[in-house]
Design an enzyme around this catalytic site. Structure first.
Site, PDB file in Angstrom:
ATOM      1  N   CYS A  32       0.813  -1.234   0.000  1.00  0.00           N
ATOM      2  CA  CYS A  32       0.000   0.000   0.000  1.00  0.00           C
ATOM      3  C   CYS A  32       0.841   1.277   0.000  1.00  0.00           C
ATOM      4  O   CYS A  32       0.348   2.339  -0.341  1.00  0.00           O
ATOM      5  CB  CYS A  32      -0.927   0.019   1.205  1.00  0.00           C
ATOM      6  SG  CYS A  32      -2.009  -1.404   1.247  1.00  0.00           S
ATOM      7  N   ASN A  47     -10.222  -0.777  -0.324  1.00  0.00           N
ATOM      8  CA  ASN A  47      -8.780  -0.595  -0.230  1.00  0.00           C
ATOM      9  C   ASN A  47      -8.151  -0.993  -1.570  1.00  0.00           C
ATOM     10  O   ASN A  47      -8.191  -2.164  -1.939  1.00  0.00           O
ATOM     11  CB  ASN A  47      -8.250  -1.470   0.918  1.00  0.00           C
ATOM     12  CG  ASN A  47      -6.749  -1.368   1.104  1.00  0.00           C
ATOM     13  OD1 ASN A  47      -6.044  -0.795   0.273  1.00  0.00           O
ATOM     14  ND2 ASN A  47      -6.262  -1.938   2.187  1.00  0.00           N
ATOM     15  N   HIS A  57      -3.976   6.813   3.321  1.00  0.00           N
ATOM     16  CA  HIS A  57      -4.283   5.569   2.616  1.00  0.00           C
ATOM     17  C   HIS A  57      -5.666   5.099   3.068  1.00  0.00           C
ATOM     18  O   HIS A  57      -5.984   5.119   4.258  1.00  0.00           O
ATOM     19  CB  HIS A  57      -3.219   4.521   2.939  1.00  0.00           C
ATOM     20  CG  HIS A  57      -3.565   3.139   2.485  1.00  0.00           C
ATOM     21  ND1 HIS A  57      -4.025   2.890   1.211  1.00  0.00           N
ATOM     22  CD2 HIS A  57      -3.541   1.943   3.129  1.00  0.00           C
ATOM     23  CE1 HIS A  57      -4.266   1.592   1.093  1.00  0.00           C
ATOM     24  NE2 HIS A  57      -3.983   1.000   2.242  1.00  0.00           N
TER      25      HIS A  57
HETATM   26  N1  ACO Z   1     -18.547 -10.191   7.945  1.00  0.00           N
HETATM   27  C1  ACO Z   1     -19.034 -10.578   9.121  1.00  0.00           C
HETATM   28  N2  ACO Z   1     -18.246 -10.957  10.133  1.00  0.00           N
HETATM   29  C2  ACO Z   1     -16.920 -10.923   9.950  1.00  0.00           C
HETATM   30  C3  ACO Z   1     -16.346 -10.507   8.731  1.00  0.00           C
HETATM   31  C4  ACO Z   1     -17.225 -10.137   7.704  1.00  0.00           C
HETATM   32  N3  ACO Z   1     -16.776  -9.726   6.494  1.00  0.00           N
HETATM   33  N4  ACO Z   1     -15.024 -10.574   8.843  1.00  0.00           N
HETATM   34  C5  ACO Z   1     -14.753 -11.001  10.075  1.00  0.00           C
HETATM   35  N5  ACO Z   1     -15.902 -11.218  10.751  1.00  0.00           N
HETATM   36  C6  ACO Z   1     -16.077 -11.695  12.111  1.00  0.00           C
HETATM   37  C7  ACO Z   1     -14.875 -12.460  12.610  1.00  0.00           C
HETATM   38  O1  ACO Z   1     -14.913 -13.814  12.203  1.00  0.00           O
HETATM   39  C8  ACO Z   1     -15.020 -12.300  14.099  1.00  0.00           C
HETATM   40  O2  ACO Z   1     -15.987 -13.213  14.549  1.00  0.00           O
HETATM   41  P1  ACO Z   1     -15.707 -14.080  15.877  1.00  0.00           P
HETATM   42  O3  ACO Z   1     -15.565 -13.072  16.976  1.00  0.00           O
HETATM   43  O4  ACO Z   1     -16.923 -14.924  15.974  1.00  0.00           O
HETATM   44  O5  ACO Z   1     -14.448 -14.824  15.590  1.00  0.00           O
HETATM   45  C9  ACO Z   1     -15.614 -10.886  14.237  1.00  0.00           C
HETATM   46  O6  ACO Z   1     -16.191 -10.574  12.965  1.00  0.00           O
HETATM   47  C10 ACO Z   1     -14.597  -9.843  14.591  1.00  0.00           C
HETATM   48  O7  ACO Z   1     -13.466  -9.989  13.729  1.00  0.00           O
HETATM   49  P2  ACO Z   1     -12.243  -9.043  13.813  1.00  0.00           P
HETATM   50  O8  ACO Z   1     -11.173  -9.518  12.852  1.00  0.00           O
HETATM   51  O9  ACO Z   1     -11.838  -8.858  15.237  1.00  0.00           O
HETATM   52  O10 ACO Z   1     -12.880  -7.685  13.263  1.00  0.00           O
HETATM   53  P3  ACO Z   1     -12.266  -6.248  13.263  1.00  0.00           P
HETATM   54  O11 ACO Z   1     -13.145  -5.332  13.990  1.00  0.00           O
HETATM   55  O12 ACO Z   1     -10.802  -6.269  13.618  1.00  0.00           O
HETATM   56  O13 ACO Z   1     -12.360  -5.858  11.719  1.00  0.00           O
HETATM   57  C11 ACO Z   1     -10.953  -5.674   9.768  1.00  0.00           C
HETATM   58  C12 ACO Z   1     -11.663  -6.623  10.740  1.00  0.00           C
HETATM   59  C13 ACO Z   1     -11.973  -4.830   9.069  1.00  0.00           C
HETATM   60  C14 ACO Z   1     -10.187  -6.510   8.744  1.00  0.00           C
HETATM   61  C15 ACO Z   1      -9.972  -4.782  10.552  1.00  0.00           C
HETATM   62  O14 ACO Z   1      -9.206  -5.551  11.426  1.00  0.00           O
HETATM   63  C16 ACO Z   1      -9.052  -3.975   9.681  1.00  0.00           C
HETATM   64  O15 ACO Z   1      -9.437  -3.109   8.947  1.00  0.00           O
HETATM   65  N6  ACO Z   1      -7.714  -4.197   9.794  1.00  0.00           N
HETATM   66  C17 ACO Z   1      -6.728  -3.371   9.115  1.00  0.00           C
HETATM   67  C18 ACO Z   1      -6.667  -3.588   7.631  1.00  0.00           C
HETATM   68  C19 ACO Z   1      -5.603  -2.670   7.079  1.00  0.00           C
HETATM   69  O16 ACO Z   1      -5.362  -1.579   7.538  1.00  0.00           O
HETATM   70  N7  ACO Z   1      -4.872  -3.085   6.104  1.00  0.00           N
HETATM   71  C20 ACO Z   1      -3.843  -2.140   5.671  1.00  0.00           C
HETATM   72  C21 ACO Z   1      -3.050  -2.581   4.721  1.00  0.00           C
HETATM   73  S1  ACO Z   1      -3.840  -3.589   3.507  1.00  0.00           S
HETATM   74  C22 ACO Z   1      -2.619  -3.930   2.391  1.00  0.00           C
HETATM   75  O17 ACO Z   1      -1.501  -3.621   2.588  1.00  0.00           O
HETATM   76  C23 ACO Z   1      -2.981  -4.728   1.154  1.00  0.00           C
END
Ligand code: ACO
Length: 332
Positions: free
Chosen positions: A119, A289, A259
């Protein structure tokens, strides 16, 4: 390396962007994996993403974006000294996609290469291009960030497939003859954290020719929680470092373009850096993203919408797989 710039030497003379034409909505994803519009919207801020049609490759989007940047600046392809492309989803393993873009644009006087910084790729390219112009080695450089992330997204993995989209953003950097241009750039990386955001397959570690390697290894793996935690801290640090190096404070910034990875990361940064809503550009709801394409796409849109104008001070900050991070402050 810390270095303050007394006088800008390179400035942006033109920008452009291109995206996939197929719109993938949260409702579409509800039919593909166990998810909901409500979950995706509140956790990420994303409503839809643009995905390319079959047969469209990364260099196609790049050529479209570059042509817009060249047209805006009134520069022809044969004047280009370098083409620098930030991407992790190039057309092929080799040659570099920048070389394919050169051929499609007929920019035969350019030296061409790709930068692999996920990214942060476009901002890494900006630092390289600014340094080349500063060193007197070049006058006109196309810096592109482009990804077809749909080509390495696992559409069975709800933790990642809701996040990514396809796109390209380009900027033409030229030698500046006034006070417009880059006031600072900053880059960094930490390979110890590579395992948190990774695509292992397709290189020498897990070669594509080895049929025993599971297909998921050729798609993106992300530990979302851990990446999120680091992203907020590191992007904050990157933004503040670019400001410090340019001897600016957040109040001097007309527009902050982070970003576009997650609306919650953007909101957290907005709060910590004390930027009002109107000084932070957000388009994640439309594109998701798009990795290295996200900042140049947002910059081009901000210009097109009249949200930024010539002479404005812009701050950009990126964070991505590697980990890598990068930031820059410039007068448009
Ligand atoms: N729909 C429904 N539920 C979901 C989904 C979905 N799409 N995805 C995950 N869940 C569930 C999980 O399974 C989990 O359930 P559980 O508690 O029963 O196990 C629950 O939701 C919570 O999951 P988390 O992973 O803790 O959710 P979080 O609030 O952290 O959100 C996310 C996930 C959106 C991916 C977040 O962590 C995020 O944005 N991370 C950063 C991403 C980023 O910045 N990337 C940057 C670089 S990307 C690159 O370089 C290509």
């Amino acid at each position: 390396m810390i270095h303050d710039f007394d006088r800008p030497v390179a400035r942006i003379a033109g920008t452009g962007h291109a995206t996939g034409t197929r719109i993938l909505t949260n409702a579409d994803l509800e039919k593909m994996v166990e998810t909901s519009d409500e979950w995706i919207t509140t956790r990420t801020g994303i409503k839809e993403r643009r995905i390319v049609e079959n047969g469209v490759v990364t260099s196609d989007l790049c050529v479209d974006a570059c042509q817009q940047a060249l047209d805006e600046a009134g520069v022809s392809p044969h004047e280009i000294d370098y083409i620098v492309l930030g991407t992790v989803t190039g057309d092929m393993k080799f040659p570099s996609t920048a070389t394919i873009i050169q051929s499609k644009l007929k920019a035969y006087n350019a030296t061409t290469f790709d930068v692999s910084a996920a990214c942060s790729g476009w901002v890494y390219g900006i630092e390289i291009a600014d340094s080349l112009i500063r060193a007197g080695r070049a006058d006109k450089i196309l810096v592109i960030g482009a990804e077809i992330l749909s080509s390495m997204t696992n559409y069975n993995d709800r933790k990642t497939c809701v996040l990514f989209g396809d796109g390209a953003g380009a900027a033409l950097l030229v030698r500046s003859n006034d006070d417009r241009g880059f006031l600072s750039t900053y880059t960094g990386s930490n390979g110890d954290l590579a395992h948190l955001l990774i695509c292992e397959g397709g290189g020498s570690y897990k070669p594509g020719k080895n049929r025993d390697i599971p297909s998921e290894d050729f798609t993106i793996y992300m530990n979302g929680n851990e990446v999120f935690r680091h992203a907020v801290r590191i992007m904050d640090h990157a933004a503040l470092t670019a400001l410090e190096k340019a001897r600016l404070s957040p109040e001097d910034v007309d527009m902050f373009i982070p970003h576009q990875a997650n609306i919650r990361i953007i909101e957290a940064m907005k709060k910590r850096l004390k930027f009002p809503d109107e000084k932070v550009f957000v388009n994640i709801q439309k594109y998701g993203n798009t990795s290295s394409a996200s900042i140049p796409t947002a910059l081009d849109e901000a210009k097109n919408q009249g949200r930024v104008k010539e002479g404005d001070v812009i701050l950009v900050a990126a964070f991505g797989g590697g980990f890598t991070w990068a930031s820059a402050a410039f007068r448009l």
